[in-house]
Design an enzyme around this catalytic site. Structure first.
Site, PDB file in Angstrom:
ATOM      1  N   ASP A 104     -10.475   3.786   1.301  1.00 40.68           N
ATOM      2  CA  ASP A 104     -10.843   3.529   2.708  1.00 40.68           C
ATOM      3  C   ASP A 104     -11.402   4.796   3.356  1.00 40.68           C
ATOM      4  O   ASP A 104     -12.230   4.723   4.264  1.00 40.68           O
ATOM      5  CB  ASP A 104      -9.618   3.074   3.513  1.00 40.68           C
ATOM      6  CG  ASP A 104      -9.306   1.596   3.298  1.00 40.68           C
ATOM      7  OD1 ASP A 104     -10.196   0.852   2.860  1.00 40.68           O
ATOM      8  OD2 ASP A 104      -8.153   1.197   3.563  1.00 40.68           O
ATOM      9  N   LYS A 151       0.808  -1.238   0.000  1.00 38.46           N
ATOM     10  CA  LYS A 151       0.000   0.000   0.000  1.00 38.46           C
ATOM     11  C   LYS A 151       0.837   1.282   0.000  1.00 38.46           C
ATOM     12  O   LYS A 151       0.407   2.303  -0.507  1.00 38.46           O
ATOM     13  CB  LYS A 151      -0.933   0.026   1.212  1.00 38.46           C
ATOM     14  CG  LYS A 151      -2.140  -0.874   1.071  1.00 38.46           C
ATOM     15  CD  LYS A 151      -3.039  -0.685   2.281  1.00 38.46           C
ATOM     16  CE  LYS A 151      -4.353  -1.377   2.085  1.00 38.46           C
ATOM     17  NZ  LYS A 151      -5.369  -0.901   3.023  1.00 38.46           N
TER      18      LYS A 151
HETATM   19  P1  NAP Z   1      -2.283  -2.143  11.792  1.00 35.15           P
HETATM   20  O1  NAP Z   1      -1.675  -1.234  10.779  1.00 35.15           O
HETATM   21  O2  NAP Z   1      -1.573  -3.395  12.177  1.00 35.15           O
HETATM   22  O3  NAP Z   1      -2.536  -1.254  13.109  1.00 35.15           O
HETATM   23  C1  NAP Z   1      -3.119  -1.793  14.263  1.00 35.15           C
HETATM   24  C2  NAP Z   1      -3.095  -0.770  15.399  1.00 35.15           C
HETATM   25  O4  NAP Z   1      -3.702  -1.403  16.528  1.00 35.15           O
HETATM   26  C3  NAP Z   1      -1.694  -0.358  15.846  1.00 35.15           C
HETATM   27  O5  NAP Z   1      -1.719   0.973  16.274  1.00 35.15           O
HETATM   28  C4  NAP Z   1      -1.420  -1.296  17.004  1.00 35.15           C
HETATM   29  O6  NAP Z   1      -0.564  -0.776  17.985  1.00 35.15           O
HETATM   30  C5  NAP Z   1      -2.795  -1.416  17.628  1.00 35.15           C
HETATM   31  N1  NAP Z   1      -2.907  -2.675  18.370  1.00 35.15           N
HETATM   32  C6  NAP Z   1      -2.842  -3.916  17.867  1.00 35.15           C
HETATM   33  N2  NAP Z   1      -2.992  -4.834  18.867  1.00 35.15           N
HETATM   34  C7  NAP Z   1      -3.140  -4.116  20.007  1.00 35.15           C
HETATM   35  C8  NAP Z   1      -3.324  -4.472  21.365  1.00 35.15           C
HETATM   36  N3  NAP Z   1      -3.418  -5.734  21.756  1.00 35.15           N
HETATM   37  N4  NAP Z   1      -3.436  -3.467  22.275  1.00 35.15           N
HETATM   38  C9  NAP Z   1      -3.350  -2.171  21.895  1.00 35.15           C
HETATM   39  N5  NAP Z   1      -3.169  -1.780  20.620  1.00 35.15           N
HETATM   40  C10 NAP Z   1      -3.080  -2.732  19.693  1.00 35.15           C
HETATM   41  O7  NAP Z   1      -3.731  -2.600  11.352  1.00 35.15           O
HETATM   42  P2  NAP Z   1      -4.773  -1.768  10.446  1.00 35.15           P
HETATM   43  O8  NAP Z   1      -4.572  -2.112   9.024  1.00 35.15           O
HETATM   44  O9  NAP Z   1      -4.691  -0.362  10.885  1.00 35.15           O
HETATM   45  O10 NAP Z   1      -6.178  -2.431  10.872  1.00 35.15           O
HETATM   46  C11 NAP Z   1      -6.750  -2.203  12.146  1.00 35.15           C
HETATM   47  C12 NAP Z   1      -8.123  -2.851  12.208  1.00 35.15           C
HETATM   48  O11 NAP Z   1      -8.993  -2.229  11.281  1.00 35.15           O
HETATM   49  C13 NAP Z   1      -8.132  -4.346  11.852  1.00 35.15           C
HETATM   50  O12 NAP Z   1      -9.039  -4.997  12.692  1.00 35.15           O
HETATM   51  C14 NAP Z   1      -8.635  -4.372  10.424  1.00 35.15           C
HETATM   52  O13 NAP Z   1      -9.304  -5.572  10.099  1.00 35.15           O
HETATM   53  C15 NAP Z   1      -9.623  -3.210  10.463  1.00 35.15           C
HETATM   54  N6  NAP Z   1      -9.853  -2.623   9.142  1.00 35.15           N
HETATM   55  C16 NAP Z   1     -11.127  -2.634   8.652  1.00 35.15           C
HETATM   56  C17 NAP Z   1     -11.393  -2.072   7.424  1.00 35.15           C
HETATM   57  C18 NAP Z   1     -12.796  -2.078   6.897  1.00 35.15           C
HETATM   58  O14 NAP Z   1     -12.983  -1.852   5.698  1.00 35.15           O
HETATM   59  N7  NAP Z   1     -13.794  -2.301   7.722  1.00 35.15           N
HETATM   60  C19 NAP Z   1     -10.356  -1.479   6.683  1.00 35.15           C
HETATM   61  C20 NAP Z   1      -9.065  -1.475   7.216  1.00 35.15           C
HETATM   62  C21 NAP Z   1      -8.824  -2.057   8.447  1.00 35.15           C
HETATM   63  P3  NAP Z   1       1.045  -0.809  17.840  1.00 35.15           P
HETATM   64  O15 NAP Z   1       1.342   0.152  16.723  1.00 35.15           O
HETATM   65  O16 NAP Z   1       1.515  -0.359  19.145  1.00 35.15           O
HETATM   66  O17 NAP Z   1       1.391  -2.223  17.503  1.00 35.15           O
END
Ligand code: NAP
Length: 284
Positions: free
Chosen positions: A106, A70
Site C-alpha cells: 500500500d 494484516k
Molecule cells: P479504518 O482502519 O477503518 O480507518 C478509518 C479512519 O477513518 C479512522 O481513523 C476513523 O476514525 C475515520 N472515520 C471513519 N468514519 C468517520 C467519520 N464518519 N468521521 C470521521 N472520521 C471517520 O479504514 P482504512 O482501512 O484505514 O480505510 C480508510 C479508507 O481508505 C477507506 O475508504 C478504504 O476503502 C480506503 N482505502 C483505499 C485503498 C486504495 O488502494 N485505494 C487502500 C486502503 C484503504 P475512528 O478511528 O475515530 O473511528
C-alpha cells in the site's frame, strides 16, 4: 487451463468474497500467458496459523492479506520489510528460502500517482484525514517521498493518542504530528497535500465529505487533494477541491499499483498495469 503444474497465488481474509484482487491478478496472469492462478481463500481469525501451515505444505508462491489478518500475520512470518514494520501491517507475503516474508505494498501504491507530479516533497507537510490502517501506510508513503513532517487529523482522542505513541522508537519518531479536528481549517489553508484516509464519501454515502465547504475553501489552488476512495470515481472531497483549483487524485491508481507491486514480487517480472487497471474499472 489449470493443471497439476499450475502455481498458486491468493488472498486471505474474512470476508474475502468481495475482493477485486482475483479478477485483477488473473487478468494480468492471462495477459502474460503464465501458468498461475490467484484464488480467494476465506480464513477465519482463529484459523490463520493453520492456513499458513497449509500454504507451506502445498507450495503456494505468495498471497495477499486483508482484514482481519494484516497485523496478526506478522508473528507468523520469518522476515518483514522495514516499511511493513513501520506501518505495522503486511498485505503481501511470498515464500523464500528463509520462509514466509512480508511487505506492505500500500505504501508503494499510495506513492505511485504522486510520482507523476513534480513537487519539492522535502518542503511539503502533508495533512492526512483519518488515523486507521490506510493512514499508517500513507504516513510511511509520505516519509518515503521525503516529507519531513506529516500531520494526521482524527476525531477520537484516545485513538489519536494510540496512533501518536505507535511511532515511538520507529524511524518516524518525532516526524508524525497527530492533532484533533479543530485544527483542520488552519492546516488545510497551509498544506500542499491533503489526503482523505477515511471512508467518508465512499459509495453509497456519496454526498458526504470529510471536510466542510468553508474549510475546503481554504485550500490553495494547485494543492493536491488525494482521496484513497475509488468508488465513486470523483468523491465530494475531490469535486470540491477541484473547484478550488486543486489537483485531484482518487484511490484507483493506489489500488492497482499495490496489486501490481505484489504481482511483480511473486512473478519476478514487470506486469501489465494497464490491464489490471482496466479490469478494475469494469468492476467498480
Ligand atoms: P479504518 O482502519 O477503518 O480507518 C478509518 C479512519 O477513518 C479512522 O481513523 C476513523 O476514525 C475515520 N472515520 C471513519 N468514519 C468517520 C467519520 N464518519 N468521521 C470521521 N472520521 C471517520 O479504514 P482504512 O482501512 O484505514 O480505510 C480508510 C479508507 O481508505 C477507506 O475508504 C478504504 O476503502 C480506503 N482505502 C483505499 C485503498 C486504495 O488502494 N485505494 C487502500 C486502503 C484503504 P475512528 O478511528 O475515530 O473511528
Amino acid at each position: 487451463m489449470i493443471t497439476g503444474k499450475t502455481k498458486l497465488l491468493g488472498v486471505i481474509g474474512d470476508p474475502v468474497s468481495h475482493s477485486l484482487s482475483p479478477a485483477m491478478h488473473n487478468a494480468a496472469i492471462a495477459h502474460l500467458n503464465l501458468d498461475y492462478v490467484y484464488l480467494p481463500f476465506p480464513v477465519k481469525r482463529e484459523d490463520l496459523e493453520k492456513a499458513i501451515a497449509g500454504f507451506t505444505a502445498i507450495n503456494l508462491v505468495g498471497f495477499n492479506i486483508t482484514i482481519p489478518h494484516k497485523q496478526s500475520i506478522i508473528p507468523l512470518l520469518t522476515e518483514i520489510s522495514p516499511s511493513a514494520q513501520m506501518v505495522g501491517a503486511v498485505n503481501t507475503v511470498w515464500w523464500s528460502e528463509k520462509g514466509w516474508c512480508g511487505t506492505n505494498t500500500d505504501v508503494e501504491g499510495f506513492c505511485a500517482p504522486l510520482k507523476h507530479i513534480s513537487r519539492s516533497w522535502s518542503k511539503i507537510t502533508p495533512v492526512i484525514l483519518g488515523n486507521g490502517g490506510a493512514a499508517r501506510a500513507v504516513v510511511v508513503g509520505c516519509s518515503t517521498l521525503g516529507c519531513p513532517e506529516i500531520i494526521v487529523v482524527g476525531r477520537n482522542r484516545s485513538k489519536l493518542d494510540q496512533f501518536r505513541s505507535s511511532w515511538q522508537n520507529s524511524p518516524l519518531e518525532g516526524r508524525v504530528r497527530v492533532v484533533s479536528n479543530e485544527e483542520l481549517p488552519r492546516l488545510v489553508a497551509k498544506t500542499e497535500l491533503l489526503i482523505n484516509a477515511t471512508p467518508i464519501g465512499m459509495y453509497p454515502q456519496v454526498e458526504q465529505c470529510p471536510v466542510d465547504e468553508t474549510t475546503i475553501a481554504q485550500l490553495q489552488p494547485g494543492a493536491i487533494a488525494y482521496d484513497l476512495i475509488y468508488t465513486p470515481n470523483e468523491t465530494q472531497f475531490l469535486y470540491r477541491a477541484k473547484k478550488r483549483g486543486a489537483i485531484p487524485i482518487n484511490g484507483l491508481e493506489m489500488l492497482v499499483r499495490q496489486g501490481a507491486a505484489a504481482l511483480e514480487k511473486w512473478l519476478g517480472r514487470t506486469v501489465p498495469i494497464e490491464i489490471m487497471s482496466q479490469t478494475l474499472q469494469q468492476l467498480i
